[in-house]
Write a protein that holds these residues in place. Structure first.
Motif, PDB file in Angstrom:
ATOM      1  N   THR A  37      23.969  -3.255 -39.356  1.00 39.07           N
ATOM      2  CA  THR A  37      23.545  -3.021 -37.984  1.00 39.07           C
ATOM      3  C   THR A  37      23.931  -4.171 -37.080  1.00 39.07           C
ATOM      4  O   THR A  37      23.940  -5.331 -37.492  1.00 39.07           O
ATOM      5  N   ALA A  38      24.258  -3.815 -35.850  1.00 37.65           N
ATOM      6  CA  ALA A  38      24.515  -4.826 -34.823  1.00 37.65           C
ATOM      7  C   ALA A  38      23.247  -5.116 -34.052  1.00 37.65           C
ATOM      8  O   ALA A  38      23.203  -5.992 -33.203  1.00 37.65           O
ATOM      9  N   ARG A  39      22.205  -4.347 -34.358  1.00 41.46           N
ATOM     10  CA  ARG A  39      20.932  -4.517 -33.664  1.00 41.46           C
ATOM     11  C   ARG A  39      19.975  -5.316 -34.546  1.00 41.46           C
ATOM     12  O   ARG A  39      19.886  -5.064 -35.731  1.00 41.46           O
ATOM     13  N   GLY A  40      19.258  -6.249 -33.944  1.00 37.95           N
ATOM     14  CA  GLY A  40      18.390  -7.097 -34.735  1.00 37.95           C
ATOM     15  C   GLY A  40      16.921  -6.971 -34.390  1.00 37.95           C
ATOM     16  O   GLY A  40      16.102  -7.742 -34.858  1.00 37.95           O
ATOM     17  N   GLU A  41      16.558  -5.974 -33.558  1.00 42.33           N
ATOM     18  CA  GLU A  41      15.166  -5.842 -33.154  1.00 42.33           C
ATOM     19  C   GLU A  41      14.281  -5.477 -34.342  1.00 42.33           C
ATOM     20  O   GLU A  41      14.688  -4.729 -35.234  1.00 42.33           O
ATOM     21  N   GLU A  42      13.072  -6.016 -34.334  1.00 37.26           N
ATOM     22  CA  GLU A  42      12.147  -5.764 -35.442  1.00 37.26           C
ATOM     23  C   GLU A  42      11.854  -4.280 -35.584  1.00 37.26           C
ATOM     24  O   GLU A  42      11.748  -3.770 -36.705  1.00 37.26           O
ATOM     25  N   TYR A  43      11.779  -3.559 -34.449  1.00 40.65           N
ATOM     26  CA  TYR A  43      11.450  -2.132 -34.531  1.00 40.65           C
ATOM     27  C   TYR A  43      12.505  -1.376 -35.331  1.00 40.65           C
ATOM     28  O   TYR A  43      12.179  -0.519 -36.152  1.00 40.65           O
ATOM     29  N   ASP A  44      13.779  -1.685 -35.087  1.00 43.60           N
ATOM     30  CA  ASP A  44      14.851  -1.001 -35.804  1.00 43.60           C
ATOM     31  C   ASP A  44      14.743  -1.249 -37.297  1.00 43.60           C
ATOM     32  O   ASP A  44      14.909  -0.338 -38.112  1.00 43.60           O
ATOM     33  N   LYS A  45      14.480  -2.508 -37.670  1.00 43.79           N
ATOM     34  CA  LYS A  45      14.361  -2.836 -39.087  1.00 43.79           C
ATOM     35  C   LYS A  45      13.145  -2.143 -39.699  1.00 43.79           C
ATOM     36  O   LYS A  45      13.225  -1.577 -40.802  1.00 43.79           O
ATOM     37  N   LEU A  46      12.026  -2.195 -39.002  1.00 41.07           N
ATOM     38  CA  LEU A  46      10.811  -1.570 -39.516  1.00 41.07           C
ATOM     39  C   LEU A  46      11.005  -0.075 -39.705  1.00 41.07           C
ATOM     40  O   LEU A  46      10.582   0.506 -40.711  1.00 41.07           O
ATOM     41  N   PHE A  47      11.680   0.547 -38.743  1.00 43.00           N
ATOM     42  CA  PHE A  47      11.954   1.986 -38.837  1.00 43.00           C
ATOM     43  C   PHE A  47      12.814   2.284 -40.052  1.00 43.00           C
ATOM     44  O   PHE A  47      12.550   3.222 -40.813  1.00 43.00           O
ATOM     45  N   GLY A  48      13.850   1.479 -40.263  1.00 46.03           N
ATOM     46  CA  GLY A  48      14.722   1.665 -41.417  1.00 46.03           C
ATOM     47  C   GLY A  48      13.990   1.472 -42.725  1.00 46.03           C
ATOM     48  O   GLY A  48      14.179   2.237 -43.680  1.00 46.03           O
ATOM     49  N   PHE A  49      13.137   0.439 -42.800  1.00 46.68           N
ATOM     50  CA  PHE A  49      12.381   0.194 -44.023  1.00 46.68           C
ATOM     51  C   PHE A  49      11.437   1.356 -44.322  1.00 46.68           C
ATOM     52  O   PHE A  49      11.242   1.735 -45.473  1.00 46.68           O
ATOM     53  N   LYS A  50      10.839   1.926 -43.274  1.00 47.74           N
ATOM     54  CA  LYS A  50       9.946   3.067 -43.478  1.00 47.74           C
ATOM     55  C   LYS A  50      10.699   4.263 -44.030  1.00 47.74           C
ATOM     56  O   LYS A  50      10.148   5.057 -44.805  1.00 47.74           O
ATOM     57  N   LEU A  51      11.949   4.397 -43.625  1.00 41.85           N
ATOM     58  CA  LEU A  51      12.766   5.504 -44.127  1.00 41.85           C
ATOM     59  C   LEU A  51      13.239   5.267 -45.556  1.00 41.85           C
ATOM     60  O   LEU A  51      13.668   6.205 -46.222  1.00 41.85           O
ATOM     61  N   GLY A  52      13.178   4.005 -46.011  1.00 41.16           N
ATOM     62  CA  GLY A  52      13.550   3.719 -47.390  1.00 41.16           C
ATOM     63  C   GLY A  52      14.737   2.815 -47.571  1.00 41.16           C
ATOM     64  O   GLY A  52      15.302   2.745 -48.668  1.00 41.16           O
ATOM     65  N   ALA A  53      15.147   2.089 -46.508  1.00 40.54           N
ATOM     66  CA  ALA A  53      16.239   1.126 -46.664  1.00 40.54           C
ATOM     67  C   ALA A  53      15.799  -0.009 -47.578  1.00 40.54           C
ATOM     68  O   ALA A  53      14.647  -0.431 -47.549  1.00 40.54           O
TER      69      ALA A  53
END
Length: 222
Positions: free
Chosen positions: A79-95
């Motif tokens: 990802t080129a995006r580093g916002e915490e929300y993006d990461k948290l969303f991805g982790f919730k999906l199973g990244a």
């Protein structure tokens, strides 16, 4: 032989990742769109997937959600995006992990090997505290009669906490033991995962206590 799927609409980035992956002994497939990636996942078995978030049409998050409906294959997001929300969303999906662009191919390979190293690492079959039970063989979490579905990294964190009841674990210790390498970022990734893990645990969220300025510890109380 280990098999990897590299998903990115940038052909130069795909070739770069594949070059380094092949030096690590991987056999690689590639996909330039999420649909081609999903078709490949349906038709093949992979040890790990490198998946770009910012894809034309359906993005990487949508692809990850579809993958997780049928498979727990490890997925590292680019990802080129580093916002915490993006990461948290991805982790919730199973990244399983994130790598921010631009990145070092050697760093990416270190993360790939660290994720794969964790497969089959836990010798115990079951950890149990009161109504909270973790099964390592099936990677499931039971809270009473309820099954809690956890993304891979959150499951590994919970196991680490339960194996060290009452012991304060620093963020650096958690990075080293759960991620398995010297993290090329900051320790906020631990906080992000713990926040999401607590949300998944619901009424059992308090078993993970914050020790301010140090880290976290697991304490089970009826």
């Amino acid at each position: 032989m280990r098999k990897m799927l590299v998903v990115d609409d940038d052909i130069h980035l795909r070739k770069l990742v594949i070059t380094y992956a092949e030096m690590e002994g991987f056999v690689c497939d590639e996909a330039k769109s999420t649909q081609r990636a999903l078709d490949s996942v349906e038709a093949n078995s992979y040890d790990i997937i490198i998946l770009d978030v910012m894809m034309p049409g359906r993005d990487g998050f949508e692809a990850l959600a579809e993958i997780r409906k049928a498979s727990q294959v490890p997925v590292i997001m680019l990802t080129a995006r580093g916002e915490e929300y993006d990461k948290l969303f991805g982790f919730k999906l199973g990244a399983d992990d994130y790598v921010a662009k631009p990145f070092s191919p050697k760093e990416l390979m270190a993360r790939v090997n660290a994720v794969l190293k964790r497969t089959g690492e836990h010798p115990e079959l079951k950890l149990e505290y009161g109504n909270l039970c973790v099964r390592m063989d099936t990677r499931t979490v039971l809270a009473g009669e309820e099954t809690i579905s956890l993304p891979p990294k959150e499951f590994d964190l919970l196991v680490k906490f339960m194996q060290n009841e009452h012991i304060v674990l620093t963020r650096d210790q958690l990075l080293e033991s759960v991620w398995g390498y010297e993290y090329y970022g900051d320790t906020r990734t631990v906080d992000t995962h713990v926040k999401s893990l607590r949300e998944h645990l619901g009424k059992y969220r308090k078993v993970i206590q914050t020790v301010w300025g140090v880290g976290y510890r697991f304490v089970y109380e009826e």
